[in-house]
Scaffold this motif. Structure first.
Motif, PDB file in Angstrom:
ATOM      1  N   VAL A 478       0.867  -1.182   0.000  1.00 42.66           N
ATOM      2  CA  VAL A 478       0.000   0.000   0.000  1.00 42.66           C
ATOM      3  C   VAL A 478       0.905   1.233   0.000  1.00 42.66           C
ATOM      4  CG1 VAL A 478      -1.898   1.193   1.126  1.00 42.66           C
ATOM      5  CG2 VAL A 478      -1.704  -1.298   1.330  1.00 42.66           C
ATOM      6  N   ASP A 479       0.766   2.079  -1.034  1.00 40.17           N
ATOM      7  CA  ASP A 479       1.689   3.202  -1.214  1.00 40.17           C
ATOM      8  C   ASP A 479       1.108   4.555  -0.816  1.00 40.17           C
ATOM      9  OD1 ASP A 479       3.925   1.856  -2.127  1.00 40.17           O
ATOM     10  OD2 ASP A 479       3.223   1.811  -4.195  1.00 40.17           O
ATOM     11  N   ALA A 480      -0.203   4.663  -0.659  1.00 37.68           N
ATOM     12  CA  ALA A 480      -0.802   5.976  -0.430  1.00 37.68           C
ATOM     13  C   ALA A 480      -2.014   5.864   0.460  1.00 37.68           C
ATOM     14  CB  ALA A 480      -1.188   6.607  -1.768  1.00 37.68           C
ATOM     15  N   VAL A 481      -2.237   6.909   1.273  1.00 40.02           N
ATOM     16  CA  VAL A 481      -3.399   6.945   2.141  1.00 40.02           C
ATOM     17  C   VAL A 481      -3.818   8.399   2.367  1.00 40.02           C
ATOM     18  CG1 VAL A 481      -1.991   6.899   4.254  1.00 40.02           C
ATOM     19  CG2 VAL A 481      -4.390   6.183   4.348  1.00 40.02           C
ATOM     20  N   ALA A 482      -5.132   8.636   2.417  1.00 42.39           N
ATOM     21  CA  ALA A 482      -5.696   9.940   2.756  1.00 42.39           C
ATOM     22  C   ALA A 482      -6.966   9.697   3.545  1.00 42.39           C
ATOM     23  CB  ALA A 482      -5.983  10.755   1.503  1.00 42.39           C
ATOM     24  N   CYS A 483      -7.360  10.705   4.323  1.00 40.47           N
ATOM     25  CA  CYS A 483      -8.544  10.560   5.163  1.00 40.47           C
ATOM     26  C   CYS A 483      -9.563  11.648   4.859  1.00 40.47           C
ATOM     27  CB  CYS A 483      -8.161  10.626   6.645  1.00 40.47           C
ATOM     28  SG  CYS A 483      -7.156   9.219   7.196  1.00 40.47           S
ATOM     29  N   THR A 484     -10.841  11.295   5.006  1.00 42.13           N
ATOM     30  CA  THR A 484     -11.933  12.255   4.832  1.00 42.13           C
ATOM     31  C   THR A 484     -13.132  11.727   5.613  1.00 42.13           C
ATOM     32  OG1 THR A 484     -13.193  13.510   3.185  1.00 42.13           O
ATOM     33  CG2 THR A 484     -12.820  11.183   2.710  1.00 42.13           C
ATOM     34  N   ALA A 485     -14.283  12.369   5.414  1.00 46.11           N
ATOM     35  CA  ALA A 485     -15.526  11.903   6.058  1.00 46.11           C
ATOM     36  C   ALA A 485     -16.541  11.574   4.977  1.00 46.11           C
ATOM     37  CB  ALA A 485     -16.086  12.972   6.993  1.00 46.11           C
ATOM     38  N   LEU A 486     -17.292  10.511   5.224  1.00 47.10           N
ATOM     39  CA  LEU A 486     -18.314  10.057   4.280  1.00 47.10           C
ATOM     40  C   LEU A 486     -19.590   9.818   5.075  1.00 47.10           C
ATOM     41  CD1 LEU A 486     -18.937   9.236   1.375  1.00 47.10           C
ATOM     42  CD2 LEU A 486     -18.018   6.957   1.883  1.00 47.10           C
ATOM     43  N   LYS A 487     -20.605  10.667   4.792  1.00 42.87           N
ATOM     44  CA  LYS A 487     -21.870  10.613   5.523  1.00 42.87           C
ATOM     45  C   LYS A 487     -21.631  10.711   7.026  1.00 42.87           C
ATOM     46  CE  LYS A 487     -24.124   7.918   1.897  1.00 42.87           C
ATOM     47  NZ  LYS A 487     -24.814   6.659   1.526  1.00 42.87           N
ATOM     48  N   GLY A 488     -20.688  11.604   7.382  1.00 39.84           N
ATOM     49  CA  GLY A 488     -20.406  11.879   8.782  1.00 39.84           C
ATOM     50  C   GLY A 488     -19.520  10.868   9.455  1.00 39.84           C
ATOM     51  N   ARG A 489     -19.038   9.870   8.717  1.00 40.06           N
ATOM     52  CA  ARG A 489     -18.194   8.837   9.314  1.00 40.06           C
ATOM     53  C   ARG A 489     -16.772   8.963   8.750  1.00 40.06           C
ATOM     54  NH1 ARG A 489     -21.074   4.784  11.816  1.00 40.06           N
ATOM     55  NH2 ARG A 489     -19.397   3.272  11.516  1.00 40.06           N
ATOM     56  N   PRO A 490     -15.745   8.817   9.607  1.00 38.18           N
ATOM     57  CA  PRO A 490     -14.369   8.925   9.124  1.00 38.18           C
ATOM     58  C   PRO A 490     -14.005   7.731   8.247  1.00 38.18           C
ATOM     59  CG  PRO A 490     -14.391   8.247  11.423  1.00 38.18           C
ATOM     60  CD  PRO A 490     -15.818   8.556  11.052  1.00 38.18           C
ATOM     61  N   VAL A 491     -13.389   8.028   7.103  1.00 36.57           N
ATOM     62  CA  VAL A 491     -12.941   6.962   6.211  1.00 36.57           C
ATOM     63  C   VAL A 491     -11.506   7.235   5.800  1.00 36.57           C
ATOM     64  CG1 VAL A 491     -15.255   6.461   5.322  1.00 36.57           C
ATOM     65  CG2 VAL A 491     -13.796   8.111   4.120  1.00 36.57           C
ATOM     66  N   ALA A 492     -10.839   6.160   5.411  1.00 38.65           N
ATOM     67  CA  ALA A 492      -9.508   6.253   4.811  1.00 38.65           C
ATOM     68  C   ALA A 492      -9.602   5.755   3.381  1.00 38.65           C
ATOM     69  CB  ALA A 492      -8.504   5.425   5.600  1.00 38.65           C
ATOM     70  N   VAL A 493      -8.868   6.408   2.496  1.00 38.68           N
ATOM     71  CA  VAL A 493      -8.809   5.996   1.093  1.00 38.68           C
ATOM     72  C   VAL A 493      -7.361   5.617   0.809  1.00 38.68           C
ATOM     73  CG1 VAL A 493      -9.282   6.636  -1.295  1.00 38.68           C
ATOM     74  CG2 VAL A 493     -10.633   7.641   0.564  1.00 38.68           C
ATOM     75  N   THR A 494      -7.151   4.403   0.318  1.00 39.53           N
ATOM     76  CA  THR A 494      -5.796   3.902   0.113  1.00 39.53           C
ATOM     77  C   THR A 494      -5.601   3.435  -1.326  1.00 39.53           C
ATOM     78  OG1 THR A 494      -6.462   1.684   0.837  1.00 39.53           O
ATOM     79  CG2 THR A 494      -5.564   3.157   2.521  1.00 39.53           C
ATOM     80  N   GLY A 495      -4.339   3.458  -1.754  1.00 37.48           N
ATOM     81  CA  GLY A 495      -3.991   2.956  -3.074  1.00 37.48           C
ATOM     82  C   GLY A 495      -2.736   2.127  -2.994  1.00 37.48           C
ATOM     83  N   GLY A 496      -2.633   1.110  -3.874  1.00 38.59           N
ATOM     84  CA  GLY A 496      -1.488   0.224  -3.771  1.00 38.59           C
ATOM     85  C   GLY A 496      -1.035  -0.368  -5.078  1.00 38.59           C
ATOM     86  N   THR A 497      -0.066  -1.257  -4.961  1.00 38.16           N
ATOM     87  CA  THR A 497       0.535  -1.877  -6.142  1.00 38.16           C
ATOM     88  C   THR A 497      -0.411  -2.860  -6.827  1.00 38.16           C
ATOM     89  OG1 THR A 497       1.552  -3.579  -4.762  1.00 38.16           O
ATOM     90  CG2 THR A 497       2.868  -1.620  -5.232  1.00 38.16           C
TER      91      THR A 497
END
Length: 638
Positions: A478-497
């Motif tokens: 997994v090379d990348a990660v960012a965080c945000t909120a989705l419908k008021g809930r915390p989520v992480a978005v990740t990308g990988g090889t």
């Protein structure tokens, strides 16, 4: 390396606010590239009312540069070997350049047409130096060479007016007036000599240097004519031309062989100064009245072999040439600003950067393969702190912990740094290298989300240092990660090889969505809002930038333009409009309008492999060992 110091976007000019530039000073205004070998000579003049620099190189070419735009106006070819020296003059009301070459020829060029006017031949060995002045109202050139002669040329006729013989290598020459007489001041293997151009007599021999005199310039000091000489002995000397006495010896250039190759004189704040360059890669500004060094500029990556002074936008600038093949422009007015100094930058490539505020001032936190994490004041471009990490740090972000801004870095440990004290307060061990880190809040507590080379995503409680959750699903690193909120809930978005983008619910530790579309590795992720909807912007080694609607788990757009992998993404606002800034291995930084889903601007920066982060109005971009700050806030037209 090619620096872009003004960038036009949407009809505006952005400015790079400062750049470390491998120890580059904030005064570094621009760099011109084009010569294919070392730049060893430079002179400045006006062409069509615009300031230009004329440079000579060991690639055998003479090049003319527009100092306002940085554009190359002309390439003058004719020399069959190295171009050793350049001087500028006027002939019949037209600007000319006089260049000296290793092939023993002196060439006169019409700068308006870019054509060669004449070739002056009499020297029997390499011509090392040239200067221009007037004698009896007529333009002349004075040249010196390895044949042990100083020659005076009538530029109108091309005829040789006089020959002075010294029987040693003549390495430097300049012209001035002394007692109403035109004189030439030359440097050679043994001494500095003053020649009366009217009579041909040697007026004085100035001794004191213990090695070759490489460069000489003239000015006035306390109303008296002086010569300033630079030598391979590592010193700069000031000579009173009336008495022939030495006034001062200036030392400061360093290195194993601190040869000083070049010197020029100008005025700064009404005071005479000298600008020198040498083998220590620095450009130094000297106060001639006090004999002290005012400032040192660093940025050249090899010997500084040439310097000339002029004005640009009403400000005094120095134009330097180096054996690193670059021509650099320095704002000398910056030398008077006390808080500006040499930035002790990273010694190896910068891999990640994050921005925050510290004491209500914007700061950037950068990491590099050289180990230490550095904290920079974005207003001044100075280094605030060095965080001593003893491992290869892969990623950095920031958050607030107990009301204090902290930096969170990741290598084989997750470290939390107090930016005020520069000490790490928490260490969380890791068995596999951490490739990326992001911070958010979970149930009101600060957490860090880390991506690992083992394919796992981990969520850490920063207060307790406990592992909150491990998220599994990626089938590769997994090379990348960012965080945000989705419908008021915390989520992480990740990308990988594995080429996928995955969305994780941080409360439950479950995978909410798998987004597919990238055909190769996903290396960068950023999150923002569009029209009130959360979106993710991702980049991969397939060269595409993709925009995803996180609410519907659908792909909104594929943005194409990068010709190689996209390694970094940051989202910010430009005039209230959401934009993404991406950097890739194709050597470009691209700015995308996320509303129109189109490119606004491409910043062409060969060799750049940028990582970007937003800090209010700034974008910080790391370029190999360097860091630049692009100012988004002002509509700069100056």
């Amino acid at each position: 390396m090619r620096w872009v110091f003004r960038v036009c976007v949407g009809g505006r000019l952005w400015r790079i606010r400062w750049a470390t530039g491998a120890l580059a000073h904030i005064a570094h205004r621009s760099t011109f590239t084009g010569h294919t070998n070392g730049v060893v000579a430079v002179a400045c003049t006006q062409l069509d009312g615009q300031p230009v620099a004329v440079t000579g190189s060991t690639d055998g070419t003479v090049r003319v540069w527009d100092l306002d735009t940085g554009a190359e106006r002309a390439v003058l070819t004719g020399h069959t070997w190295w171009v050793n020296a350049v001087a500028c003059s006027e002939l019949d009301g037209r600007p000319v350049a006089v260049t000296a070459g290793y092939e023993a020829a002196v060439r006169v060029w019409d700068l308006d047409t870019g054509t060669e006017r004449t070739v002056l031949t009499s020297h029997t060995e390499s011509v090392q130096a040239v200067a221009c002045t007037k004698l009896d109202g007529q333009p002349i050139a004075v040249t010196g060479g390895f044949d042990g002669t100083v020659r005076v040329w009538d530029l109108h006729t091309g005829a040789e007016r006089a020959v002075f013989t010294v029987d040693v290598n003549v390495t430097a020459v300049t012209c001035t007036e002394l007692d109403g007489h035109a004189v030439a001041v030359t440097g050679d293997d043994e001494a500095v000599r003053v020649w009366d151009l009217h009579t041909g007599a040697e007026r004085a021999v100035l001794t004191g240097h213990t090695h070759t005199v490489a460069a000489v310039a003239c000015t006035e000091l306390d109303g008296r004519p002086v010569a300033v000489t630079a030598s391979y002995d590592g010193t700069v000397r000031i000579w009173d031309l009336d008495t022939g006495n030495g006034r001062a010896v200036l030392t400061g250039h360093t290195g194993h062989t601190p040869w000083i190759h070049t010197v020029a004189c100008t005025e700064l704040d009404g005071q005479p100064v000298a600008i020198t360059g040498g083998t220590d890669h620095t450009v130094r500004v000297w106060d001639l009245a006090t004999g002290t060094e005012r400032v040192a500029f660093a940025g050249h990556t090899h010997t500084v072999a040439a310097v000339a002074c002029t004005e640009l936008d009403g400000q005094p600038v120095a134009v330097t040439g180096g054996t690193d093949r670059t021509v650099r422009v320095w704002d000398l007015s910056t030398a008077a600003t006390e808080h500006h100094g040499i930035l002790a930058g990273h010694a190896q490539p910068v891999t990640a950067v994050a921005c925050t505020e510290l004491d209500e001032r914007p700061v950037a936190v950068t990491v590099s393969y050289d180990g230490p994490v550095r904290v920079w004041d974005l207003d001044t471009g100075t280094e605030r702190a060095v965080l001593n990490v003893h491992a290869d740090t892969a990623s950095v972000t920031y958050t607030v912990l107990n009301g204090q801004p902290v930096a969170v870095t990741a290598d084989r440990a997750l470290r939390v740094w107090d930016l005020d004290t520069a000490h790490d307060s928490i260490l969380i061990g890791y068995t596999e290298p951490v490739t990326a880190v992001a911070c958010t809040e979970l149930n009101g507590q600060p957490v860090a989300v880390t991506a690992g080379s083992d394919g796992r995503v981990r969520v850490w409680d920063l207060d307790t240092t406990e592992l909150h959750n491990t998220l599994e699903g990626h089938s590769g690193r997994v090379d990348a990660v960012a965080c945000t909120a989705l419908k008021g809930r915390p989520v992480a978005v990740t990308g990988g090889t594995d080429g996928t983008v995955r969305v994780w619910d941080l409360d439950t530790g479950t995978e909410r969505a798998v987004l597919t579309g990238h055909t190769k590795w996903v290396q960068a992720v950023a999150c923002t809002d569009l029209d009130g909807q959360p979106v993710a912007v991702t980049g991969g080694t397939d060269g595409t930038v993709r925009v995803w609607d996180l609410g519907t788990s659908s792909e909104w757009a594929v943005l194409t333009g990068h010709t190689n992998g996209v390694q970094a993404i940051v989202c910010t606002d430009l005039d209230g409009q959401p934009v993404a800034v991406t950097g890739g291995t194709d050597g470009t930084v691209r700015v995308w309008d996320l509303t129109r889903l189109s490119a606004i601007e491409v910043i062409d920066c060969p060799t750049w492999a940028p990582v970007a982060a937003s800090s209010g109005a700034a974008i910080v971009v790391s370029i190999d060992n360097d860091i630049a700050v692009l100012d988004f806030s002002a509509n700069l037209l100056d």
